[in-house]
Every structure is written in structure tokens, then in C-alpha cells.
Scaffold this active site. Structure first.
Site, PDB file in Angstrom:
ATOM      1  CG  ASP A  67      -1.599  -1.162   1.591  1.00 13.06           C
ATOM      2  OD1 ASP A  67      -1.558  -2.109   0.804  1.00 13.06           O
ATOM      3  OD2 ASP A  67      -2.225  -1.196   2.669  1.00 13.06           O
ATOM      4  CD  GLU A 249      -6.986  -5.107   3.924  1.00 13.86           C
ATOM      5  OE1 GLU A 249      -6.390  -5.784   4.762  1.00 13.86           O
ATOM      6  OE2 GLU A 249      -6.713  -5.140   2.715  1.00 13.86           O
TER       7      GLU A 249
END
Ligand code: FRU
Length: 540
Positions: A67, A249
Site C-alpha cells: 500500500d 481496508e
């Protein structure tokens, strides 16, 4: 006597000579082995660099990333942190790696920003410039940059405890290069939820407060604060709304002005680990209002979502965990976004060794109102500054198969292709990227399904995961226009498709065993008019 002496001398020499000879042979062989192994290694590495290191997408010099984290803009630099495992090319103990850029295209990697500590690994999160020093961390009139991230305790995880994840902060006085962890971390304790992570903070101008959103199982939670240190739970969101096939998420929440109006709506972005429109990880969004405490989905939007959940930031398989930059000056005013270009289904297996994982091109988000509120997503305009050689043609008539360009004119492994196609309704077409080994990547529009697609089944190395090459990805055509526009960004291992001015977006990665060097368009039994085709080679 003399012969005896000579014999014994020879024996003596033999005694030492044999081991010496053996030593020499072994050493020579060993050296040869080492040389040939390392030669091999270097050859592999340079082939990998040559073939797979992207020309204009961020990858770390080495090892694993996932990420994007903590992005902020400050004093002329865009900062990009990322989930980083510096010791290996698979996911592992997470750090925050760091890169900076003046234009979000060319990135320079910096030293690791945050290391794991006694509270655990450093999971995803965000960063803000605390201009008014609300945190009190600032000294001598200097604004601190404050990072808010998840501390993930691997020991607790191993022991199957629930309270594995808490939220922590760190502050920096040198524009995010080095960080001090706050002494009284964590700032948000775990409320007895196993998945409780990825805090994203924004400054809520209307209510003069910081707002934090984080992902908690299959919902999001909102907290507010005046000082970034003490947080109050304001509300929760998500029951019965959107896709719940995977864990939620990396959420984000921000206001946007609706295009061509004065209306302000709030966009809530939520990534899900699995259950995306084409399998695996993907990012959905909600549009509504935020009153300082609650995020309420717009009723019309909720109705549209109930009818058909096609509210995905990207329909391709490789766009995940994207969030937006903070501290973009009002004079700029854009909502800037970047994602990890992979999918948890196979991220640990993709066929690169030295590094694994890359980011998408940075993108600008726009909010438009048509049937309902929808995001439009396009590459940041800075990408245009990289255009070099240009090829343009107009009114190209396509019947059956027409070659559009090959690598003698434009290097397709770093290119931008813009197409305008009239009268597309009812007509299908395929674009085909090929190399000399007849590996190919197909993409285009299937009129019978009213859907765009990417088929990477024959694009080269696909066998490393059954989720990678075995099926075609589909994306609904959201626009009703007759005329279709398509912007294609091509790198060595990625394709980013922006259909209808960014109303439908698809991003996927691929690994050919030789670069793709031609682009062809094909139609089935119908003629098609390409009003214009404009291709730019891009600088690295
Ligand atoms: C999303 C994610 C986050 C987490 C991080 C760990 O891809 O699973 O939820 O913080 O990756 O690396």
C-alpha cells in the site's frame, strides 16, 4: 642410497603436492562456480531490470512493497510512503519506505522512514501537515508533519489475540525524512476488534477538527480530534451498504465539489481485500454527506448502488489500497490519488525477484453527477510533460485488422495512446499488443455485453498463479455517449485504461518474455471509424 633418498623426496613432494593439487583444482572449480553463478545472477538481474523494471511507475530499488501510505505535499514535494519489507521480496515485517517527487511521476527513494517497534509492525496510515500546531509537537514556529499509522503486534497475532492492532502517531520536523514516535502511543486502543487499521486523517474545515477514518472488519469507523493525540469515536459506517465479500481496508474520506456546480459531496473510499469486480482486491466508493460526526450515503446514490454495484475506482485486477494526498494547496485544488498496482491474490508470486510491487500512475479524481454521483479518474496532468515523440492520424477506417503502430515509430513500453472512436454503440473491437513471440495482451469493448475487457491469458508469464491469467476482466461501460474516448498508459509491465474520460478505469499488470512491440486494432464483421489516434512516447 641415492635412489632411496630421491624416492623419499618424491614421496614427500607427493604428500604435499596431492593436497595442493586437490586444493588448486577445488578452488579453481569453486571460483568457477562462484563466477558462473554470479554471472548468471547478474544476467538474470539485468534481464529482469531490462524487461520488467517499469519506465515511469514507482518501484523500490529492491524488495517488497504494498500500500501507498502517508502521502502529503509540502514545500514543493509530493511525499509517498509505502508498506515496505526491506529484508525480502515477499510480505514481511512492515516498515514505511519513503519516496519524494516534484511531479508525482519521477520518484526518488529516500531512507526508510518508520521501523517496527515494541508495539509492532508499521501498517498502513496517513500523514498531515499540522499547520496550526494543534498537536503541540511544533517547536520554534515550525509546523510538524504528523503520521498516523497502525501498530500491528505480530506476537499477539500469533497468539490469536483480538487486540492486535492499535493506532499510533509519529512526528517529523524535517519534512518527513526522519520521525519521532510519540512517547504515549498508541493513541487509539483496540476496542476488541481483530481487524482495526489503516487510519486516514483529514482536516475538516467546516467543523474545525481532525477526522480520522479507519477500517474495522467490514465497516469503517470515524473518530474526531482537536490535537491528533486524543480521539473520540464519532460513528460507524457500512452496515448493509456496498460490497462485503472481503475485509474492509484503507478507507479515505474527503469532500469534493461536484463538476460544473457549487455542490459539495463527500466521497468515502473503501478497499476490500477480496470480492472485487474481477476477483481479489479492489476499491469501492460511496458518495454522501458528512456532518462532522456521521457519513450518510446520498439516498439516490444508495438506490443506484443497490440496483447495480458498479461503484469501483478501478475495475482492473491491479489497483488496490489507493488513498489521496493531504495538504494539496487550495490554489491547486485537485484530489490526487495513487494505489498499489497489484492484487493480494498473487502479489507475493509475481515474477520479479529484486523488487516486488509497484504503484499506479498518480491520478486525479473528479466527482460528476450523471445518473447519480460518480467518480471520474484520470492520470495527473503532469504525465503530459513526459511526452516526446508523437504520432497522430485521423479518420482511420478499421475493417478486420489494422496495425496502429509498432516500436519502430514509438516505444510502446513507455507510451500514451489516445483514441476517439465514433459510433461505437453496437460495435465490438479489440486492441492487441503483441511481441515477436506472439505473446499478446488483448483489451477493448464487447458490445454484446456493453463492457470493456482486458484479457492477459496469453500475455507471457501467467502460470505463477491461477488467479492471474486464467480469465478475462470485465468492466461495464458507464457512459451512454455514442463516441468513445480511450486513454491508454503503457509501461513494460502495466496497462492503465481510462475509458470515457475516466468514467470506467481498468489497471492490470503483465509479464511478457519480450517487450510488446506492436499495437493492432481488430473488429468483427463491422467497420469502425477511429476519428483520431494520438500516440506519445514518454520519457523515462
Ligand atoms: C492492505 C493491507 C492493510 C494493512 C497493510 C499491511 O493491503 O492489508 O490493511 O495495513 O496492507 O501491509
Amino acid at each position: 642410497m641415492q635412489t632411496q633418498k630421491i624416492k623419499s623426496m618424491l614421496l614427500q613432494i607427493g604428500k604435499y603436492a596431492l593436497p595442493i593439487i586437490v586444493f588448486c583444482v577445488v578452488t579453481a572449480c569453486k571460483n568457477k562456480n562462484t563466477y558462473s553463478e554470479s554471472d548468471q545472477k547478474i544476467a538474470d538481474e539485468s534481464t529482469e531490470e531490462e524487461l520488467y523494471r517499469p519506465n515511469f511507475h514507482f518501484t523500490p530499488k529492491e524488495n517488497w512493497i504494498n500500500d501507498p501510505n502517508g502521502m502529503f505535499f509540502y514545500n514543493g514535494y509530493y511525499h509517498l510512503y509505502f508498506q515496505y519489507h526491506p529484508e525480502g521480496n515477499k510480505w514481511g515485517p512492515m516498515h514505511w519506505g519513503h519516496a519524494i517527487s516534484t511531479d508525482m511521476i519521477t520518484w526518488r527513494e529516500q531512507p526508510i522512514a518508520l521501523y517496527p517497534d515494541e508495539l509492532g509492525y508499521i501498517f498502513s496510515g496517513s500523514a498531515v501537515v499540522d499547520v496550526n500546531n494543534t498537536s503541540g509537537f511544533g517547536k520554534e514556529g515550525q509546523s510538524p508533519v504528523v503520521a498516523i499509522y497502525t501498530s500491528h503486534d505480530p506476537q499477539k497475532a500469533k497468539n490469536e489475540r483480538i487486540d492486535v492492532e492499535t493506532q499510533s502517531i509519529a512526528y517529523s520536523f524535517d519534512e518527513g525524512l526522519t520521525w519521532n514516535k510519540y512517547e504515549v502511543n498508541p493513541v487509539i486502543e483496540n476496542p476488541n476488534l481483530r481487524d482495526f487499521r489503516d487510519p486516514k486523517v483529514i482536516w475538516d474545515v467546516d467543523n474545525n477538527q481532525w477526522v480520522l477514518t479507519l477500517a474495522a472488519g467490514q465497516k469503517t469507523m470515524f473518530y474526531t480530534s482537536n490535537n491528533l493525540k486524543e480521539w473520540n469515536l464519532a460513528s460507524e459506517f457500512g452496515d448493509g451498504l456496498g460490497n462485503h465479500e472481503g475485509v474492509w481496508e484503507c478507507p479515505d474520506l474527503f469532500p469534493m465539489q461536484v463538476e460544473d456546480s457549487d455542490e459539495i459531496k463527500w466521497v468515502h473510499i473503501v478497499s476490500i481485500g477480496s470480492g472485487g469486480p474481477n476477483g481479489g482486491s479492489a476499491t469501492q466508493y460511496f458518495v454522501g454527506d458528512f456532518d462532522g460526526q456521521n457519513f450518510i450515503v446520498d439516498p439516490e446514490f444508495a438506490m443506484a448502488m443497490n440496483k447495480e454495484h458498479d461503484f469501483w475506482v478501478d475495475f482492473g485486477k491491479d489497483n488496490y489500497a489507493g488513498v489521496t494526498w493531504s495538504n494539496i494547496p487550495d490554489s491547486d485544488g485537485r484530489r490526487l490519488f495513487i494505489s498499489w498496482m497489484s492484487n493480494w491474490q498473487y502479489a507475493n508470486e509475481v515474477p520479479t525477484e529484486k523488487w516486488r510491487g509497484s504503484m499506479t500512475i498518480a491520478r486525479e479524481l473528479k466527482l460528476t453527477k450523471e445518473d447519480t454521483y460518480r467518480l471520474k479518474v484520470l492520470p495527473v496532468r503532469e504525465a503530459q510533460n513526459y511526452r516526446t515523440v508523437k504520432f497522430k492520424d485521423e479518420s482511420v477506417h478499421v475493417a478486420n485488422s489494422t496495425k496502429l503502430i509498432d516500436s519502430k515509430k514509438i516505444d510502446l513500453t513507455k507510451s500514451e495512446v489516445n483514441l476517439e472512436i465514433s459510433d461505437v454503440n453496437g460495435k465490438s473491437f479489440s486492441l492487441i499488443l503483441r511481441n515477436n513471440k506472439n505473446e499478446k495482451l488483448l483489451f477493448g469493448y464487447d458490445a454484446s455485453k456493453k463492457a470493456f475487457y482486458i484479457d492477459r491469458g496469453q500475455s507471457g508469464k501467467v502460470g505463477f498463479s491461477e488467479d492471474f491469467g486464467d480469465k478475462t476482466s470485465w468492466a461495464p461501460r458507464i457512459s451512454e455517449e455514442e463516441k468513445l474516448t480511450l486513454k491508454i498508459l503503457l509501461d513494460k509491465t502495466s496497462i492503465e485504461l481510462f475509458f470515457d474520460e475516466g468514467r470506467t478505469v481498468m489497471t492490470e499488470i503483465f509479464f511478457p518474455s519480450e517487450p510488446f512491440n506492436s499495437l493492432t486494432i481488430e473488429t468483427e464483421n463491422q467497420d469502425l471509424m477511429l476519428d483520431s489516434i494520438e500516440i506519445h512516447e514518454l520519457k523515462n
